[in-house]
Design a protein around this motif. Structure first.
Motif, PDB file in Angstrom:
ATOM      1  N   ARG A 308       0.883  -1.233  -0.166  1.00  0.00           N
ATOM      2  CA  ARG A 308      -0.096  -0.106   0.153  1.00  0.00           C
ATOM      3  C   ARG A 308       0.800   1.318   0.039  1.00  0.00           C
ATOM      4  N   TRP A 309       1.917   1.239   0.647  1.00  0.00           N
ATOM      5  CA  TRP A 309       2.650   2.413   1.046  1.00  0.00           C
ATOM      6  C   TRP A 309       3.389   2.786  -0.418  1.00  0.00           C
ATOM      7  N   VAL A 310       3.756   1.938  -1.051  1.00  0.00           N
ATOM      8  CA  VAL A 310       4.389   1.989  -2.482  1.00  0.00           C
ATOM      9  C   VAL A 310       3.386   2.798  -3.319  1.00  0.00           C
ATOM     10  N   ARG A 311       2.022   1.941  -3.505  1.00  0.00           N
ATOM     11  CA  ARG A 311       1.040   2.854  -4.289  1.00  0.00           C
ATOM     12  C   ARG A 311       0.739   4.347  -3.796  1.00  0.00           C
ATOM     13  N   GLU A 312       0.865   4.419  -2.425  1.00  0.00           N
ATOM     14  CA  GLU A 312       0.576   5.728  -2.189  1.00  0.00           C
ATOM     15  C   GLU A 312       1.774   6.828  -2.614  1.00  0.00           C
ATOM     16  N   ALA A 313       2.840   6.467  -2.526  1.00  0.00           N
ATOM     17  CA  ALA A 313       4.186   7.024  -2.571  1.00  0.00           C
ATOM     18  C   ALA A 313       4.086   7.344  -4.344  1.00  0.00           C
ATOM     19  N   ALA A 314       3.599   6.195  -5.101  1.00  0.00           N
ATOM     20  CA  ALA A 314       3.774   6.710  -6.480  1.00  0.00           C
ATOM     21  C   ALA A 314       2.800   7.735  -6.785  1.00  0.00           C
ATOM     22  N   ARG A 315       1.438   7.592  -6.198  1.00  0.00           N
ATOM     23  CA  ARG A 315       0.281   8.213  -6.498  1.00  0.00           C
ATOM     24  C   ARG A 315       0.682   9.771  -6.125  1.00  0.00           C
ATOM     25  N   ALA A 316       1.335   9.905  -4.982  1.00  0.00           N
ATOM     26  CA  ALA A 316       1.883  11.354  -4.413  1.00  0.00           C
ATOM     27  C   ALA A 316       2.963  11.895  -5.472  1.00  0.00           C
TER      28      ALA A 316
END
Ligand code: BYC
Length: 364
Positions: A308-316
């Motif tokens: 989840r944190w990877v997807r959130e970082a990529a989205r940001a």
């Protein structure tokens, strides 16, 4: 052929009725043309492709779990590197395939939700356990071998993005097949414990591998649509037969036995006849009741949460970069950055002028 928006036919005429559009679409397919994402296509074609490509993508991703399980236990560094590379390739295949599915207008996160909720299927074969190192060899030889037989024709299918993804995927699958057959060959030429281990593995995997090709043609509900529109070029049974024919000689070459007392060469058809597949077992596995279905789903959910944190970082990251683009996708610079850039060129100009007046060379 130039691509057209969904609501237009190939000549750009929006007034054509559905039947005419389907007719033109089918003529294009019969003429061997590729259908591209922006071309008009029947809803059923779009739905069937989305189903098939996304399930294929899920299979590649779930397919990493049984093999990944052996990376830390590979017997040598060379085997560990080979297996690591293979598992990594499968992750890449999943990515290409999700991208190909997205060209049909679906969102990857919706496809993932369908997998995690148990709505979408993935290949039955990955619901069986990997109990010995020989399983890694046998998966490479038989599972990847079956995948090549099934997927090579898909590289010529009617949908452009899927066909192009399959060219790359099949090339990598042939490396996987070679590494698997090499492991099997070594074990089959090894000591009696190794020979026994590899034969036991072949005995467990043979029948589930035959099931990978899907139900027999008479029970294959999707084949009619898929074959009419040249997504599938061969039926489930014909590809299964092709696989059996090739495997018999490969098994013989390494002195392994395929666990089927009914296997015999049919002079008339030129094929190897084989015994009856246990379709009850196949449907049980497909419906979620195979030996490892629960474990595979548990792992899929865990990986999704862990990432989840990877997807959130990529989205940001992508949101921040999108802020720096105007509507045409051109780079947009903040007022501060524009000011700094202007000051930069002002000073560069001054420095150049000063250098010029001193007769020094300046970089242009
Ligand atoms: N497992 O009408 P049918 C790989 C379902 S990746 C589970 O014949 P279709 C690899 C089918 O979905 C391997 N379910 O379907 C990766 C359908 O249910 P729905 C995956 C199966 O689509 C890593 C119902 O049964 N390969 O090899 O015409 C490492 C009726 O079937 C299976 C692909 O996905 C199954 N085996 O034909 C190593 C290739 N078979 O969806 C190796 C692309 C059938 O209507 N896919 N079902 O609810 C295909 O070629 C075709 O989709 C299939 C099935 C031949 C698999």
């Amino acid at each position: 052929m130039e691509s057209q928006p969904h609501n237009r036919d190939i000549s750009g005429n929006t007034a054509l009725d559905e039947a005419q559009r389907v007719k033109r679409f089918e003529e294009r397919i019969q003429a061997g043309e590729r259908i591209e994402p922006k071309d008009w296509m029947p809803d059923v074609y779009r739905r069937q492709l989305t189903r098939m490509i996304s399930q294929h993508a899920h299979s590649e991703v779930v397919g990493m779990y049984p093999e990944g399980n052996w990376i830390t236990r590979a017997p040598t560094l060379r085997r560990k590197l080979g297996l690591l590379a293979k598992v990594q390739d499968e992750c890449g295949h999943g990515l290409y395939l999700y991208c190909a599915a997205e060209t049909l207008g679906v969102d990857r996160s919706d496809l993932t939700d369908e997998l995690l909720s148990g709505k979408a299927k993935y290949a039955s074969i990955f619901n069986y356990p990997t109990l010995s190192w020989a399983d890694i060899g046998v998966i490479g030889w038989l599972v990847d071998g079956a995948a090549i037989i099934n997927q090579t024709p898909l590289a010529k299918c009617s949908y452009g993005p899927y066909a192009r993804a399959m060219v790359h995927i099949c090339k990598e699958e042939s490396f996987h097949l070679k590494q698997g057959y090499e492991i099997v060959t070594k074990l089959a030429q090894g000591n009696s414990a190794q020979k026994e281990m590899v034969q036991e593995s072949v005995n467990r995997w043979w029948w589930p591998v035959l099931m990978m090709f899907g139900p027999s043609d008479s029970d294959s509900s999707n084949s009619e649509d898929l074959m009419r529109w040249k997504v599938k070029l061969f039926s489930n049974d014909s590809l299964r037969q092709r696989f059996v024919n090739g495997s018999v000689a490969q098994a013989k070459a390494v002195k392994l036995t395929l666990p089927d007392p009914d296997l015999r060469f049919n002079e008339e058809s030129g094929n190897w006849d084989y015994g009856t597949i246990n379709w009850d077992e196949f449907w049980q596995v497909v419906k979620g009741h195979g030996p490892c279905n629960r474990e595979r789903m548990r792992m899929s959910r865990k990986k999704h949460n862990d990432g989840r944190w990877v997807r959130e970082a990529a989205r940001a990251y992508s949101a921040r970069h999108r802020k720096n683009e105007n509507e045409d996708g051109k780079k947009y610079y903040s007022r501060k950055r524009r000011k700094n850039a202007a000051l930069g060129s002002f000073f560069t100009g001054k420095i150049r002028k000063a250098a010029h007046s001193r007769g020094q060379p300046t970089r242009t």
